[in-house]
Design a protein around this motif. Structure first.
Motif, PDB file in Angstrom:
ATOM      1  N   ASP A  96      33.688  42.075  38.450  1.00  0.00           N
ATOM      2  CA  ASP A  96      34.942  41.947  39.205  1.00  0.00           C
ATOM      3  C   ASP A  96      35.649  40.624  38.967  1.00  0.00           C
ATOM      4  O   ASP A  96      36.175  40.012  39.897  1.00  0.00           O
ATOM      5  CB  ASP A  96      34.689  42.144  40.706  1.00  0.00           C
ATOM      6  CG  ASP A  96      34.160  43.532  41.021  1.00  0.00           C
ATOM      7  OD1 ASP A  96      34.611  44.499  40.364  1.00  0.00           O
ATOM      8  OD2 ASP A  96      33.305  43.648  41.910  1.00  0.00           O
ATOM      9  N   VAL A  97      35.677  40.187  37.724  1.00  0.00           N
ATOM     10  CA  VAL A  97      36.279  38.889  37.398  1.00  0.00           C
ATOM     11  C   VAL A  97      37.754  38.848  37.788  1.00  0.00           C
ATOM     12  O   VAL A  97      38.260  37.808  38.208  1.00  0.00           O
ATOM     13  CB  VAL A  97      36.063  38.525  35.908  1.00  0.00           C
ATOM     14  CG1 VAL A  97      36.890  39.412  34.997  1.00  0.00           C
ATOM     15  CG2 VAL A  97      36.348  37.064  35.648  1.00  0.00           C
ATOM     16  N   GLY A  98      38.451  39.977  37.703  1.00  0.00           N
ATOM     17  CA  GLY A  98      39.868  40.015  38.050  1.00  0.00           C
ATOM     18  C   GLY A  98      40.135  39.873  39.539  1.00  0.00           C
ATOM     19  O   GLY A  98      41.238  39.536  39.949  1.00  0.00           O
ATOM     20  N   SER A  99      39.122  40.113  40.357  1.00  0.00           N
ATOM     21  CA  SER A  99      39.260  39.938  41.808  1.00  0.00           C
ATOM     22  C   SER A  99      38.680  38.596  42.245  1.00  0.00           C
ATOM     23  O   SER A  99      38.504  38.346  43.426  1.00  0.00           O
ATOM     24  CB  SER A  99      38.544  41.064  42.551  1.00  0.00           C
ATOM     25  OG  SER A  99      39.174  42.295  42.262  1.00  0.00           O
ATOM     26  N   ALA A 100      38.387  37.761  41.267  1.00  0.00           N
ATOM     27  CA  ALA A 100      37.837  36.432  41.555  1.00  0.00           C
ATOM     28  C   ALA A 100      38.659  35.406  40.770  1.00  0.00           C
ATOM     29  O   ALA A 100      39.861  35.349  40.901  1.00  0.00           O
ATOM     30  CB  ALA A 100      36.355  36.390  41.203  1.00  0.00           C
ATOM     31  N   GLN A 101      37.999  34.663  39.917  1.00  0.00           N
ATOM     32  CA  GLN A 101      38.702  33.593  39.201  1.00  0.00           C
ATOM     33  C   GLN A 101      39.457  34.072  37.971  1.00  0.00           C
ATOM     34  O   GLN A 101      40.324  33.360  37.464  1.00  0.00           O
ATOM     35  CB  GLN A 101      37.732  32.491  38.823  1.00  0.00           C
ATOM     36  CG  GLN A 101      36.630  32.916  37.853  1.00  0.00           C
ATOM     37  CD  GLN A 101      35.653  31.787  37.579  1.00  0.00           C
ATOM     38  OE1 GLN A 101      36.000  30.628  37.682  1.00  0.00           O
ATOM     39  NE2 GLN A 101      34.436  32.148  37.209  1.00  0.00           N
ATOM     40  N   GLY A 102      39.169  35.277  37.496  1.00  0.00           N
ATOM     41  CA  GLY A 102      39.831  35.785  36.308  1.00  0.00           C
ATOM     42  C   GLY A 102      39.246  35.193  35.039  1.00  0.00           C
ATOM     43  O   GLY A 102      38.466  34.233  35.076  1.00  0.00           O
ATOM     44  N   LEU A 103      39.650  35.765  33.922  1.00  0.00           N
ATOM     45  CA  LEU A 103      39.212  35.263  32.619  1.00  0.00           C
ATOM     46  C   LEU A 103      39.601  33.802  32.448  1.00  0.00           C
ATOM     47  O   LEU A 103      38.830  32.994  31.944  1.00  0.00           O
ATOM     48  CB  LEU A 103      39.813  36.112  31.494  1.00  0.00           C
ATOM     49  CG  LEU A 103      39.577  35.624  30.061  1.00  0.00           C
ATOM     50  CD1 LEU A 103      38.082  35.493  29.757  1.00  0.00           C
ATOM     51  CD2 LEU A 103      40.263  36.547  29.076  1.00  0.00           C
ATOM     52  N   ILE A 104      40.804  33.441  32.930  1.00  0.00           N
ATOM     53  CA  ILE A 104      41.256  32.062  32.786  1.00  0.00           C
ATOM     54  C   ILE A 104      40.335  31.104  33.552  1.00  0.00           C
ATOM     55  O   ILE A 104      40.085  29.986  33.105  1.00  0.00           O
ATOM     56  CB  ILE A 104      42.742  31.904  33.208  1.00  0.00           C
ATOM     57  CG1 ILE A 104      43.296  30.565  32.749  1.00  0.00           C
ATOM     58  CG2 ILE A 104      42.923  32.078  34.705  1.00  0.00           C
ATOM     59  CD1 ILE A 104      43.375  30.398  31.250  1.00  0.00           C
ATOM     60  N   LEU A 146      37.094  31.553  34.036  1.00  0.00           N
ATOM     61  CA  LEU A 146      35.882  31.415  33.223  1.00  0.00           C
ATOM     62  C   LEU A 146      36.140  30.480  32.043  1.00  0.00           C
ATOM     63  O   LEU A 146      35.311  29.625  31.725  1.00  0.00           O
ATOM     64  CB  LEU A 146      35.421  32.782  32.699  1.00  0.00           C
ATOM     65  CG  LEU A 146      34.915  33.784  33.731  1.00  0.00           C
ATOM     66  CD1 LEU A 146      34.621  35.119  33.047  1.00  0.00           C
ATOM     67  CD2 LEU A 146      33.683  33.253  34.439  1.00  0.00           C
ATOM     68  N   ALA A 147      37.292  30.620  31.414  1.00  0.00           N
ATOM     69  CA  ALA A 147      37.609  29.840  30.212  1.00  0.00           C
ATOM     70  C   ALA A 147      37.864  28.363  30.520  1.00  0.00           C
ATOM     71  O   ALA A 147      37.635  27.505  29.667  1.00  0.00           O
ATOM     72  CB  ALA A 147      38.832  30.435  29.510  1.00  0.00           C
ATOM     73  N   THR A 148      38.344  28.066  31.744  1.00  0.00           N
ATOM     74  CA  THR A 148      38.681  26.669  32.088  1.00  0.00           C
ATOM     75  C   THR A 148      37.660  26.038  33.020  1.00  0.00           C
ATOM     76  O   THR A 148      37.886  24.941  33.534  1.00  0.00           O
ATOM     77  CB  THR A 148      40.062  26.580  32.760  1.00  0.00           C
ATOM     78  OG1 THR A 148      40.026  27.276  34.014  1.00  0.00           O
ATOM     79  CG2 THR A 148      41.163  27.132  31.860  1.00  0.00           C
ATOM     80  N   GLY A 149      36.550  26.706  33.238  1.00  0.00           N
ATOM     81  CA  GLY A 149      35.545  26.163  34.148  1.00  0.00           C
ATOM     82  C   GLY A 149      36.063  26.049  35.573  1.00  0.00           C
ATOM     83  O   GLY A 149      35.662  25.150  36.316  1.00  0.00           O
TER      84      GLY A 149
END
Length: 190
Positions: free
Chosen positions: A139-147, A149-152
């Motif tokens: 559920d990455v889209g309902s949390a911090q999103g790919l961005i 993850l990519a930006t810590g």
């Protein structure tokens, strides 16, 4: 914009995603508007828009359907879609605000993704499904999103939503300052 008894505007959001609701609320707050965001699940739309026109069309459709379903005078739709330019692929966040018969759309920051990831995302159904498969993050889209993850976690999805909605809200002010309505480049507008 009809205020609630507490003085806030009731806004229909065409999504139940808590990250989108947070971004919308923060955008209105940034613009000096107290907003109570009511979420609505819009069904029957493609999972992952491709192209700027399709991304904007779906964002506006989400806004209109949510406002109509909830009986509110203002609706917001947010979409993340894939766009291509200069031989590169990007994820762009678009937001549209509908207010009565008018609408205004805006774009938030975008970021580059490998074009091969776009193809794999479409095969998986949407970007979130690919990210989950590759990273194990659910559920990455309902949390911090790919961005996120990519930006810590330095930039998260709610930031992108907030900026897109601020730009959409700003469009009403731009039209007020410059005159005219919606239209295409080179075509006369009202």
């Amino acid at each position: 914009m009809a205020p609630t008894p507490g003085g806030c505007v009731r806004v229909a959001l065409g999504s139940e995603n808590p990250v989108k609701a947070r971004g919308v609320r923060e955008a209105y707050e940034y613009m000096g508007i107290c907003a109570e965001v009511a979420t609505y699940r819009v069904e029957g739309l493609p999972p992952q828009p491709v192209g700027l026109s399709e991304t904007l069309r779906l964002a506006e459709l989400r806004a209109r359907r949510a406002a109509e379903a909830l009986g509110l005078g203002e609706g917001v739709g947010v979409e993340a879609g894939f766009v291509e330019g200069g031989g590169r692929c990007f994820v762009v966040n678009a937001a549209c605000v509908v207010r009565g018969g008018e609408s205004s759309c805006g774009l938030g920051p975008s970021f580059e993704v490998p074009c091969s990831a776009v193809e794999r995302s479409l095969e998986a159904g949407e970007l979130d499904a690919l990210v989950e498969r590759l990273t194990g993050v659910r559920d990455v889209g309902s949390a911090q999103g790919l961005i996120g993850l990519a930006t810590g976690g330095r930039v998260v999805r709610a930031d992108l939503v907030r900026m897109a909605v601020i730009m959409a809200l700003s469009g009403f002010g731009v039209r007020s300052l410059l005159g005219g309505g919606q239209g295409r480049l080179g075509e006369p507008v009202g």
